[in-house]
Design a protein around this motif. Structure first.
Motif, mmCIF file in Angstrom:
data_model
loop_
_atom_site.group_PDB
_atom_site.id
_atom_site.type_symbol
_atom_site.label_atom_id
_atom_site.label_comp_id
_atom_site.label_asym_id
_atom_site.label_seq_id
_atom_site.Cartn_x
_atom_site.Cartn_y
_atom_site.Cartn_z
ATOM 1 N N ARG A 188 0.844 -1.138 0.040
ATOM 2 C CA ARG A 188 -0.026 -0.214 -0.070
ATOM 3 C C ARG A 188 0.961 1.321 -0.170
ATOM 4 O O ARG A 188 0.720 2.205 -0.584
ATOM 5 N N GLU A 189 2.123 1.073 0.935
ATOM 6 C CA GLU A 189 2.768 2.389 0.791
ATOM 7 C C GLU A 189 3.450 2.730 -0.556
ATOM 8 O O GLU A 189 3.927 3.822 -0.706
ATOM 9 N N ARG A 190 3.563 1.635 -1.540
ATOM 10 C CA ARG A 190 4.285 1.966 -2.684
ATOM 11 C C ARG A 190 3.466 1.916 -3.926
ATOM 12 O O ARG A 190 3.933 2.188 -5.081
ATOM 13 N N SER A 191 2.353 1.253 -3.724
ATOM 14 C CA SER A 191 1.441 0.903 -4.942
ATOM 15 C C SER A 191 0.599 2.470 -5.439
ATOM 16 O O SER A 191 0.301 3.138 -4.772
ATOM 17 N N PRO A 192 0.966 2.618 -6.965
ATOM 18 C CA PRO A 192 0.234 3.719 -7.372
ATOM 19 C C PRO A 192 -1.282 3.675 -7.552
ATOM 20 O O PRO A 192 -1.938 4.609 -7.553
ATOM 21 N N LEU A 193 -1.772 2.239 -7.297
ATOM 22 C CA LEU A 193 -3.231 2.035 -7.310
ATOM 23 C C LEU A 193 -3.498 1.679 -5.879
ATOM 24 O O LEU A 193 -2.984 1.380 -5.016
ATOM 25 N N PRO A 194 -4.863 2.096 -5.663
ATOM 26 C CA PRO A 194 -5.436 1.913 -4.161
ATOM 27 C C PRO A 194 -5.470 0.188 -3.989
ATOM 28 O O PRO A 194 -5.652 -0.431 -4.969
ATOM 29 N N ILE A 195 -5.295 0.097 -2.960
ATOM 30 C CA ILE A 195 -5.483 -1.497 -2.546
ATOM 31 C C ILE A 195 -6.646 -1.704 -1.684
ATOM 32 O O ILE A 195 -6.844 -1.023 -0.652
ATOM 33 N N ILE A 196 -7.585 -2.519 -2.264
ATOM 34 C CA ILE A 196 -8.895 -2.792 -1.552
ATOM 35 C C ILE A 196 -9.076 -4.141 -0.791
ATOM 36 O O ILE A 196 -8.523 -4.997 -1.582
ATOM 37 N N ALA A 197 -9.598 -4.203 0.369
ATOM 38 C CA ALA A 197 -9.692 -5.436 1.268
ATOM 39 C C ALA A 197 -11.112 -6.031 0.703
ATOM 40 O O ALA A 197 -11.985 -5.402 0.697
ATOM 41 N N ASP A 198 -11.052 -7.211 0.228
ATOM 42 C CA ASP A 198 -12.325 -8.089 0.130
ATOM 43 C C ASP A 198 -12.265 -9.308 1.044
ATOM 44 O O ASP A 198 -13.079 -9.220 2.358
ATOM 45 N N GLU A 199 -11.610 -10.305 0.756
ATOM 46 C CA GLU A 199 -11.537 -11.451 1.567
ATOM 47 C C GLU A 199 -11.172 -11.177 3.042
ATOM 48 O O GLU A 199 -11.377 -11.728 4.238
ATOM 49 N N PHE A 200 -10.227 -10.193 3.348
ATOM 50 C CA PHE A 200 -9.714 -9.937 4.654
ATOM 51 C C PHE A 200 -10.970 -9.319 5.569
ATOM 52 O O PHE A 200 -10.707 -9.678 6.711
ATOM 53 N N LEU A 201 -11.926 -8.657 5.035
ATOM 54 C CA LEU A 201 -12.925 -8.256 6.174
ATOM 55 C C LEU A 201 -14.344 -8.782 5.811
ATOM 56 O O LEU A 201 -14.773 -9.259 4.442
ATOM 57 N N GLN A 202 -14.867 -9.113 6.797
ATOM 58 C CA GLN A 202 -16.347 -9.447 6.769
ATOM 59 C C GLN A 202 -17.474 -8.492 7.440
ATOM 60 O O GLN A 202 -18.311 -7.896 6.796
#
Ligand code: MG
Length: 376
Positions: free
Chosen positions: A259-273
């Motif tokens: 997340r600190e380095r990515s030019p694209l947003p990182i989205i949680a799916d399986e991580f959260l319920q």
């Protein structure tokens, strides 16, 4: 759908063993009771037929199990639905067993949605899709009593709904791939599944025909952070919007590094319920993907969207393969979110509801009360 085929609460054993005639007679007797001032829950399995086989890493699927739910109160009926993709661990049997344990007749006020959720948590943990089916039916019912759709009750502007993405899968045959891409023409955003063998090929195939933005769902498929970062840079150069669940949900530190380095947003799916997961997600992700079948329905999904916004996170709204019932319920939240992935009803051949529509690629809400559906 024939309502007389619905099964009465508490009749799981009978559902498996009894003849349709005895169940139908039982249901008629329940309906004949008329205004009771009580909540009457009924449900029945309903298998969803997929328009195209769904290709996963190890197998192919042509159906998705579901359960249709109704809650009746003084002659008004709210519709709900549980959809159970196999990887989430619920089944027709588990949903029916959970619903058969519920005694909603103890509640005389359908607006006590919070109390009913607390009661469901006491009956059994987990069972999120089963709980969502009750929650959706309660929202539909209470919206109908108030004669307003839920997006209005929440004070949301339907003009703020985003476009929905439409998912396509890779096909090694270029002609088949071209046909699949043609099918995406009505949509302004396309979603692709990655973490398989053809991650770059599918984007390259799309880019031969279209420059619409692409949403990427890696489904935990990239197994190291350096590869994930390289992919994020490669995708960013090809008009991709974000990457959903790039690595294993347990890889929190690596995801935070990415997340600190990515030019694209990182989205949680399986991580959260559910709601308590949102704050944890903020440590490693830029945003969350909310789905009613994970969140136990609209009540908690709304809270999750509000909390994510308060934490400065992006919000995405997803769905399972489901009828227009559950998709229209989710769509009530659409004006609150950045991205919508509400194509579940478009993927099935036997939808039994008419509800929210995709018009010119955009999630379009109607003025019908509740969750905005009628039987098709
Ligand atoms: Mg996903």
């Amino acid at each position: 759908m024939n309502r007389r085929n619905f099964l009465k609460t508490g009749m799981l054993g009978a559902m498996i063993a009894a003849s349709p005639i005895s169940l139908s007679a039982l249901d008629s007797a329940t309906r004949a009771a008329g205004k009771s001032g009580r909540l009457n829950l009924s449900f029945r399995p309903y298998e969803l037929q997929l328009r195209h086989a769904f290709n996963l890493a190890r197998n192919q699927r042509t159906t998705t199990p579901g359960v249709q739910v109704e809650i009746e109160y003084d002659g008004i009926v709210g519709y709900g639905e549980a959809s159970m993709p196999p990887y989430l661990g619920e089944s027709v049997a588990s949903v029916c067993e959970f619903l058969s344990k519920l005694d909603l007749s103890q509640f005389s006020d359908p607006f006590r949605i919070e109390d009913i959720h607390e009661y469901m948590e006491k009956v059994a943990p987990n069972n999120r899709a089963a709980k969502a089916s009750v929650d959706i039916a309660l929202h539909d019912l209470t919206g109908k009593i108030m004669n307003q759709p839920w997006y209005k009750i929440w004070g949301l502007n339907p003009d703020n709904c985003p476009n929905t993405s439409f998912t396509i899968s890779y096909d090694a045959n270029p002609e088949e791939m071209r046909k699949k891409i043609e099918e995406t023409a009505p949509y302004k955003v396309v979603k692709v599944k990655m973490g398989l063998d053809h991650d770059k090929e599918i984007v390259e195939a799309l880019r031969r025909y279209t420059d619409v933005p692409i949403c990427v769902d890696a489904n935990q498929g990239w197994n190291n952070k350096e590869k994930a970062l390289e992919m994020c840079h490669w995708l960013a150069e090809r008009n991709c919007l974000f990457v959903e669940q790039p690595m294993d949900k347990a890889a929190i530190d690596d995801t935070a590094w990415l997340r600190e380095r990515s030019p694209l947003p990182i989205i949680a799916d399986e991580f959260l319920q559910r709601l308590p997961d949102v704050r944890r997600a903020a440590q490693a992700y830029d945003g969350i993907n909310i789905k009613l079948m994970k969140s136990t329905g609209m009540h908690e999904a709304y809270k999750m969207a509000v909390l994510a916004r308060a934490l400065g996170m992006k919000v995405m709204l997803g769905c399972m393969t489901e009828t227009s019932c559950a998709v229209s319920a989710a769509a009530q939240l659409a004006p609150m979110v950045d991205w919508a992935d509400l194509d579940g009803n478009l993927l099935i051949a036997n939808d039994i509801f008419d509800g929210m529509k995709i018009v010119d690629g955009k999630v379009t809400l109607n003025d019908r009360p509740g969750i905005g559906v009628v039987k098709a």
